[in-house]
Design a protein around this motif. Structure first.
Motif, short mmCIF file in Angstrom:
data_model
loop_
_atom_site.label_atom_id
_atom_site.label_comp_id
_atom_site.label_asym_id
_atom_site.label_seq_id
_atom_site.Cartn_x
_atom_site.Cartn_y
_atom_site.Cartn_z
N VAL A 1 -18.76 -61.59 14.13
CA VAL A 1 -18.93 -60.83 12.79
C VAL A 1 -20.15 -60.83 11.51
CG1 VAL A 1 -16.30 -62.15 12.62
CG2 VAL A 1 -17.98 -63.10 11.62
N SER A 2 -21.21 -61.32 11.68
CA SER A 2 -22.10 -61.45 11.13
C SER A 2 -23.48 -60.39 11.61
CB SER A 2 -22.51 -63.00 10.50
OG SER A 2 -22.58 -63.29 11.25
N ASN A 3 -22.83 -60.60 12.77
CA ASN A 3 -23.73 -59.95 13.67
C ASN A 3 -24.63 -58.72 13.36
OD1 ASN A 3 -22.82 -57.45 15.44
ND2 ASN A 3 -21.85 -59.18 16.59
N VAL A 4 -25.78 -57.91 13.18
CA VAL A 4 -25.92 -56.89 13.15
C VAL A 4 -27.02 -55.55 13.66
CG1 VAL A 4 -26.40 -57.38 10.25
CG2 VAL A 4 -28.21 -57.85 11.70
N ASP A 5 -27.15 -54.30 12.91
CA ASP A 5 -27.87 -53.89 13.86
C ASP A 5 -29.10 -54.42 14.13
OD1 ASP A 5 -26.10 -51.83 14.21
OD2 ASP A 5 -26.13 -51.40 12.91
N LYS B 1 -27.49 -46.73 15.63
CA LYS B 1 -27.16 -48.04 14.43
C LYS B 1 -25.15 -47.57 13.88
CE LYS B 1 -30.91 -48.47 13.29
NZ LYS B 1 -31.74 -49.95 13.89
N TYR B 2 -24.48 -48.69 13.84
CA TYR B 2 -23.14 -48.29 13.80
C TYR B 2 -22.92 -48.83 13.33
CZ TYR B 2 -23.68 -48.24 18.78
OH TYR B 2 -24.42 -47.74 20.08
N GLY B 3 -23.63 -49.13 11.39
CA GLY B 3 -23.01 -49.32 10.29
C GLY B 3 -23.14 -51.23 10.14
N GLU B 4 -22.60 -51.39 8.67
CA GLU B 4 -22.95 -52.60 8.37
C GLU B 4 -21.60 -53.97 9.01
OE1 GLU B 4 -25.83 -53.40 5.92
OE2 GLU B 4 -25.50 -52.11 6.54
N GLN B 5 -21.10 -52.98 9.39
CA GLN B 5 -20.02 -54.77 9.98
C GLN B 5 -20.42 -55.00 11.38
OE1 GLN B 5 -16.06 -53.27 10.39
NE2 GLN B 5 -14.88 -54.86 10.56
N GLY B 6 -20.05 -56.02 11.74
CA GLY B 6 -20.25 -56.93 12.91
C GLY B 6 -18.95 -56.48 13.71
N SER B 7 -19.16 -58.07 14.21
CA SER B 7 -17.28 -57.48 15.12
C SER B 7 -16.54 -57.66 13.85
CB SER B 7 -16.88 -59.11 16.54
OG SER B 7 -16.20 -58.22 17.40
N ALA B 8 -15.04 -57.01 14.40
CA ALA B 8 -14.24 -56.93 13.91
C ALA B 8 -13.52 -58.06 13.02
CB ALA B 8 -13.06 -55.81 14.00
N ASP B 9 -13.36 -59.32 14.59
CA ASP B 9 -12.91 -61.06 13.77
C ASP B 9 -13.96 -61.63 14.59
OD1 ASP B 9 -11.50 -60.95 16.19
OD2 ASP B 9 -9.98 -59.30 15.17
N CYS C 1 -6.43 -50.59 22.73
CA CYS C 1 -6.80 -51.62 22.09
C CYS C 1 -5.55 -51.95 20.75
CB CYS C 1 -7.80 -52.49 22.07
SG CYS C 1 -8.23 -53.48 21.66
N SER C 2 -4.83 -53.14 21.44
CA SER C 2 -3.97 -53.74 20.47
C SER C 2 -4.58 -53.77 19.00
CB SER C 2 -2.61 -54.07 20.78
OG SER C 2 -2.16 -53.76 21.46
N ARG C 3 -5.47 -54.58 19.21
CA ARG C 3 -6.14 -55.44 17.88
C ARG C 3 -7.21 -54.58 17.48
NH1 ARG C 3 -6.25 -61.17 19.96
NH2 ARG C 3 -4.52 -61.13 21.44
N ALA C 4 -7.50 -55.07 15.75
CA ALA C 4 -8.66 -54.75 15.03
C ALA C 4 -10.02 -54.05 16.13
CB ALA C 4 -8.57 -54.69 13.70
N TYR C 5 -10.40 -53.77 15.85
CA TYR C 5 -12.19 -53.46 16.19
C TYR C 5 -13.31 -52.98 15.20
CZ TYR C 5 -10.94 -48.93 18.34
OH TYR C 5 -10.39 -47.91 19.05
N SER C 6 -14.30 -53.05 15.25
CA SER C 6 -15.33 -52.18 14.38
C SER C 6 -15.91 -51.44 15.55
CB SER C 6 -16.19 -53.25 14.59
OG SER C 6 -16.99 -54.18 14.93
#
Length: 326
Positions: A83-87, A93-101, A117-122
């Motif tokens: 969840v904390s990985n970065v570009d 670049k894919y933004g500040e958010q890492g994986s959704a969870d 996909c039924s779950r949240a994704y970033s």
């Protein structure tokens, strides 16, 4: 992936029960890749709920419709890192958010980049979900804490290797690694051994030579590589492939030998038009000489044939432009 496996998962989730998926249903989990093993599959399956039904139902529909599509899996081995990985400094670049969870998930993606996909994704998750269309291990190491796997929802192209030559032995290995379903045929058990062809389907013809090859049935979607040892049984192998109207036939050999084979193939009942459809010599031309090099040239040609079969000229041009080749 087998239709029956998807139906079983759907039925279990509809009953509110824990589903089951075997390693043979999702072979990516048995290839020895880091963090993708039987334990990871067990954890993923244990996380499934009825919320995931739309994903599996879409996958089932893709099989019925013959869609070029995949069932994919997000696998987390370090939730905090995921969840904390970065570009990085090199790629898009894919933004500040890492994986959704930090949880695993299952998703559907086809070659048109439709994602279910039924779950949240970033945004970063979505990038990797779409990359399953380029192979089950494309860019899976790019971000920390998680990895990705997938299983195709369409049948692999079957490649017949007629003759258990040294070239065929290398070719079976390479072709299997790039997603072909390989069947090798010969009449001598010593040459068509499990040691030489550990991952291919092996068919030993009865009697001497290839006289019994007519007992085998090929599909028009199949590819055939004529690689008989010493070229001794090239004519009957070519005739067999042409009679079945397979999508691709290629044959090894020099011009002089192939002129002799031509006469025998025509005498065997093939037409001149059929003979002209045989790629000879088989393989892309880039100076290959040794058995291993020739196998690389052949599998490269098979990949190209499959690519042109699956994608329109417009789609191929778009892909080449994206890579900077045009």
């Amino acid at each position: 992936m087998r239709r029956e496996a998807l139906e079983s998962v759907i039925a279990s989730l509809e009953r509110g029960e824990a589903p089951a998926l075997a390693l043979e249903d999702v072979p990516a989990f048995s290839k020895g890749r880091p963090h993708i093993d039987a334990a990871a599959l067990e954890g993923l399956v244990g996380s499934l709920t009825e919320d995931d039904l739309p994903t599996f139902r879409r996958a089932l529909r893709a099989i019925d419709e013959g869609d070029l599509a995949w069932l994919g899996f997000k696998l987390v081995f370090d939730g905090d890192a995921a969840v904390s990985n970065v570009d990085n400094e090199v790629t898009k670049k894919y933004g500040e958010q890492g994986s959704a969870d930090g949880r695993p998930l299952v998703f559907f993606c086809n070659d048109a980049k439709e994602v279910v996909c039924s779950r949240a994704y970033s945004p970063r998750d979505l990038f990797q979900m779409k990359d399953v269309t380029r192979g089950p291990s494309m860019h899976t190491e790019q971000f920390d804490g998680l990895t990705w796997a997938s299983v195709p929802l369409f049948d692999a192209v079957r490649v017949w290797l007629l003759g258990a030559s040294d070239v065929a032995s290398y070719l079976a290995r390479y072709a299997g690694q790039v997603g072909f379903d390989v069947t090798v045929v010969d009449y001598d058990p010593a040459f068509i051994s499990a040691e030489r062809f550990p991952d291919a389907h092996r068919i030993v013809l009865e009697g001497e030579g290839f006289s019994q090859i007519e007992s085998l049935e090929a599909d028009p979607a199949d590819y055939v590589c004529v690689l008989t040892r010493g070229h001794m049984h090239d004519p009957e192998s070519c005739v067999w492939a042409l009679r079945h109207g397979v999508h691709y036939v290629g044959m090894m050999g020099c011009k002089g030998k192939n002129e002799t084979v031509h006469d025998l193939v025509i005498a065997g009942g093939a037409t001149e038009a059929q003979w002209e459809s045989v790629k000879r010599p088989i393989g892309l031309s880039f100076g290959a000489k040794t058995p291993a090099e020739l196998a690389i040239a052949i599998v490269a040609e098979l990949i190209d044939v499959r690519y042109r079969q699956r994608y329109s000229e417009e789609a191929r041009e778009r892909h080449e432009r994206s890579l900077g080749r045009l």
